[in-house]
Design a protein around this motif. Sequence first.
Motif, PDB file in Angstrom:
ATOM      1  N   LEU A  10     -59.949  72.178 -89.462  1.00  0.00           N
ATOM      2  CA  LEU A  10     -59.702  71.178 -88.705  1.00  0.00           C
ATOM      3  C   LEU A  10     -61.211  70.767 -87.877  1.00  0.00           C
ATOM      4  O   LEU A  10     -61.977  71.922 -87.192  1.00  0.00           O
ATOM      5  CB  LEU A  10     -58.781  71.252 -87.587  1.00  0.00           C
ATOM      6  N   THR A  56     -57.611  71.666 -96.344  1.00  0.00           N
ATOM      7  CA  THR A  56     -56.969  72.761 -96.914  1.00  0.00           C
ATOM      8  C   THR A  56     -57.818  73.516 -97.808  1.00  0.00           C
ATOM      9  O   THR A  56     -58.318  73.075 -98.904  1.00  0.00           O
ATOM     10  CB  THR A  56     -55.487  72.623 -97.485  1.00  0.00           C
ATOM     11  N   LYS A  59     -59.327  67.154 -91.806  1.00  0.00           N
ATOM     12  CA  LYS A  59     -58.604  68.149 -92.074  1.00  0.00           C
ATOM     13  C   LYS A  59     -58.943  68.599 -93.664  1.00  0.00           C
ATOM     14  O   LYS A  59     -58.723  67.819 -94.402  1.00  0.00           O
ATOM     15  CB  LYS A  59     -57.011  67.797 -92.108  1.00  0.00           C
ATOM     16  N   LEU A 119     -56.772  76.456 -93.254  1.00  0.00           N
ATOM     17  CA  LEU A 119     -56.813  75.083 -92.703  1.00  0.00           C
ATOM     18  C   LEU A 119     -58.003  74.937 -91.892  1.00  0.00           C
ATOM     19  O   LEU A 119     -58.362  75.483 -90.871  1.00  0.00           O
ATOM     20  CB  LEU A 119     -55.587  74.696 -91.898  1.00  0.00           C
TER      21      LEU A 119
END
Length: 100
Positions: free
Chosen positions: A53, A7, A5, A51
């Motif tokens: 992923l 940001t 993950k 974001l």
Amino acid sequence: MILEKATLDVIAHQTADFERAFSEAETIIAAMSGYVGHQLHHCIEQPNRYLLLVWWDTLEDHTEGFRQSAEYQRWRALLHHFYDPFPVVEHYHQVSGPEA
């Protein structure tokens, strides 16, 4: 399976350029050993935030296989100059939910 993950805070007024660069960069990561899939989401409340992923078979597929590869140098050249601040990347393993 491991979930990466990140940001991504993109410099103001560079989101369109970032998205174009990412469309090229995602082909790089998708070709890596241990890569399972990825998603890029654009934040509604903060328009310069994304974001990312990425699912990997193992942590080492990301931290060693990808990050220590020649392909990562191209990824870095395409994307890293868009970030301010530089993103913190975290890794997760699933403990609950479908397919846990």
